[in-house]
Design a protein around this motif. Structure first.
Motif, short mmCIF file in Angstrom:
data_model
loop_
_atom_site.label_atom_id
_atom_site.label_comp_id
_atom_site.label_asym_id
_atom_site.label_seq_id
_atom_site.Cartn_x
_atom_site.Cartn_y
_atom_site.Cartn_z
N ASP A 8 -13.80 8.93 -9.82
CA ASP A 8 -14.14 7.70 -10.28
C ASP A 8 -13.30 6.68 -10.01
OD1 ASP A 8 -14.28 5.57 -12.47
OD2 ASP A 8 -14.00 7.05 -13.76
N PHE A 9 -13.82 5.81 -9.08
CA PHE A 9 -13.31 5.38 -8.67
C PHE A 9 -12.91 3.64 -9.28
CE2 PHE A 9 -14.79 7.74 -4.01
CZ PHE A 9 -13.51 7.76 -3.94
N GLY A 10 -12.99 3.97 -10.43
CA GLY A 10 -12.65 2.18 -11.45
C GLY A 10 -13.24 1.71 -11.12
N ALA A 11 -12.25 -0.06 -10.99
CA ALA A 11 -12.65 -0.95 -10.56
C ALA A 11 -13.00 -0.74 -8.75
CB ALA A 11 -11.55 -1.82 -10.99
N TRP A 12 -12.70 -0.23 -7.88
CA TRP A 12 -12.82 -0.31 -6.70
C TRP A 12 -14.23 0.18 -6.46
CZ3 TRP A 12 -7.42 2.54 -4.17
CH2 TRP A 12 -6.87 1.87 -4.95
N ALA A 13 -14.70 0.58 -7.25
CA ALA A 13 -16.03 1.15 -6.90
C ALA A 13 -16.94 0.11 -6.07
CB ALA A 13 -17.02 1.46 -8.27
N GLY A 14 -18.07 0.29 -4.91
CA GLY A 14 -19.08 -0.88 -5.00
C GLY A 14 -17.74 -2.23 -3.68
N ARG A 15 -16.62 -1.74 -2.96
CA ARG A 15 -15.54 -3.03 -2.98
C ARG A 15 -15.04 -2.06 -1.31
NH1 ARG A 15 -10.90 -4.98 -5.93
NH2 ARG A 15 -11.45 -6.28 -3.86
N SER A 16 -15.23 -2.41 -0.56
CA SER A 16 -13.99 -1.67 0.59
C SER A 16 -13.49 -1.06 0.70
CB SER A 16 -14.74 -2.44 2.27
OG SER A 16 -13.63 -3.59 1.77
N LEU A 17 -12.29 -0.77 1.14
CA LEU A 17 -11.26 0.32 1.32
C LEU A 17 -10.36 -1.46 2.07
CD1 LEU A 17 -8.78 1.57 0.43
CD2 LEU A 17 -9.29 2.62 3.13
N ALA A 18 -10.77 -2.10 2.63
CA ALA A 18 -10.25 -3.07 3.66
C ALA A 18 -10.30 -4.63 2.70
CB ALA A 18 -11.10 -3.82 5.07
N GLU A 19 -10.82 -4.44 1.53
CA GLU A 19 -10.99 -5.79 0.56
C GLU A 19 -10.09 -4.85 -0.10
OE1 GLU A 19 -15.82 -6.84 0.34
OE2 GLU A 19 -15.67 -5.28 -1.05
N TRP A 60 -1.74 4.97 -3.91
CA TRP A 60 -3.89 5.59 -4.17
C TRP A 60 -2.90 6.97 -2.73
CZ3 TRP A 60 -7.98 5.46 -1.28
CH2 TRP A 60 -8.87 6.69 -1.72
N MET A 61 -2.54 6.09 -1.89
CA MET A 61 -2.41 7.29 -0.04
C MET A 61 -1.46 8.03 -0.17
SD MET A 61 -5.75 6.42 0.91
CE MET A 61 -5.20 6.82 2.54
N ALA A 62 -0.62 7.75 -0.98
CA ALA A 62 1.05 8.46 -0.85
C ALA A 62 1.12 9.65 -1.69
CB ALA A 62 2.27 7.48 -0.73
N ASP A 63 0.15 9.33 -3.50
CA ASP A 63 1.01 9.56 -4.45
C ASP A 63 -0.46 9.92 -4.84
OD1 ASP A 63 1.62 10.74 -7.72
OD2 ASP A 63 2.28 8.82 -7.49
N PRO A 64 -0.57 11.61 -4.96
CA PRO A 64 -1.68 12.45 -5.91
C PRO A 64 -2.09 12.32 -7.25
CG PRO A 64 -0.57 13.94 -4.81
CD PRO A 64 0.12 12.35 -4.48
N ASP A 65 -0.97 11.39 -7.46
CA ASP A 65 -1.41 11.43 -9.76
C ASP A 65 -1.46 9.75 -9.87
OD1 ASP A 65 -0.64 14.02 -10.35
OD2 ASP A 65 1.58 13.87 -9.72
N ALA A 66 -1.34 8.62 -8.33
CA ALA A 66 -1.53 7.83 -8.85
C ALA A 66 -3.70 6.51 -8.70
CB ALA A 66 -0.95 6.67 -7.74
N ALA A 67 -3.87 6.38 -9.63
CA ALA A 67 -4.84 6.02 -9.87
C ALA A 67 -4.64 4.76 -10.45
CB ALA A 67 -5.66 6.38 -11.18
N PRO A 68 -4.51 3.80 -9.56
CA PRO A 68 -4.62 2.03 -9.45
C PRO A 68 -5.68 1.41 -9.98
CG PRO A 68 -4.01 2.55 -7.37
CD PRO A 68 -4.01 3.93 -7.79
N HIS A 69 -6.98 1.82 -9.25
CA HIS A 69 -7.75 1.47 -9.48
C HIS A 69 -8.73 1.89 -11.21
CE1 HIS A 69 -9.42 5.53 -9.43
NE2 HIS A 69 -8.29 5.46 -8.04
#
Length: 185
Positions: free
Chosen positions: A76-87, A99-108
């Motif tokens: 579940d990518f939350g608010a990031w769904a439908g957006r590119s990683l670049a965006e 998000w990339m460095a911390d497996p417990d992070a869920a900024p989305h």
């Protein structure tokens, strides 16, 4: 012995755009690629994510009697769904870095990598005690998390596994322990 053939769903617009997915359909190429493989997968059972792209892949592959399992859904990518990683990176570079460095992070606002991997690991542990072969139509993230878990690798190893649409990854369970037979074949 339990044999799982994990198959990432066919291409979608999100796959082509390197975007976090929504419940999108297959694109024309994805449908054609899957149809070209119809009849290639045989097993005692077929399991699938309930996502539209997984269901459409099953149909194009000619798979029937599919059992949908919500545990096989993508992260579940939350608010990031439908957006590119670049965006997303342009709008929230600190969130992407976390998000990339911390497996417990869920900024989305969705699942963290650790929570997602734990969901997949729980499902895989349950499969290890079963017999027979299953074809599993699911998502790249699920396949990556399953491989990392089968190898006993740290959750961060999930980032280092590549899974292409319609490629297969095969896992075997013997006495409750998984072996990896092939990845992204």
């Amino acid at each position: 012995m339990r044999r799982l053939v994990l198959v990432r769903h066919a291409r979608t617009s999100a796959v082509r755009q390197a975007a976090f997915p929504v419940d999108e359909p297959l694109d024309d190429r994805g449908r054609a690629d899957a149809a070209a493989l119809a009849g290639s997968f045989r097993a005692d059972e077929v399991l699938a994510s309930p996502a539209r792209r997984a269901r459409e892949t099953c149909a194009a592959l000619g798979l029937d009697a599919v059992v949908e399992d919500p545990v096989l859904a993508e992260c579940d990518f939350g608010a990031w769904a439908g957006r590119s990683l670049a965006e997303v990176h342009e709008d929230d570079p600190a969130g992407v870095a976390a998000w990339m460095a911390d497996p417990d992070a869920a900024p989305h606002g969705g699942e963290s990598l650790r929570a997602f991997a734990a969901r997949v690991a729980g499902w895989l542990n349950g499969q290890a005690g079963r017999d027979g072969a299953a074809v599993v139509i699911t998502h790249g993230g699920v396949v990556k998390a399953a491989v990392a878990h089968a190898l006993g690798a740290p959750v961060e190893a999930t980032w280092r596994i590549d899974v292409t649409p319609l490629r297969t990854t095969e896992l075997h369970a013997h006495d409750g322990r998984w072996t990896v037979s092939r990845v992204n074949a």
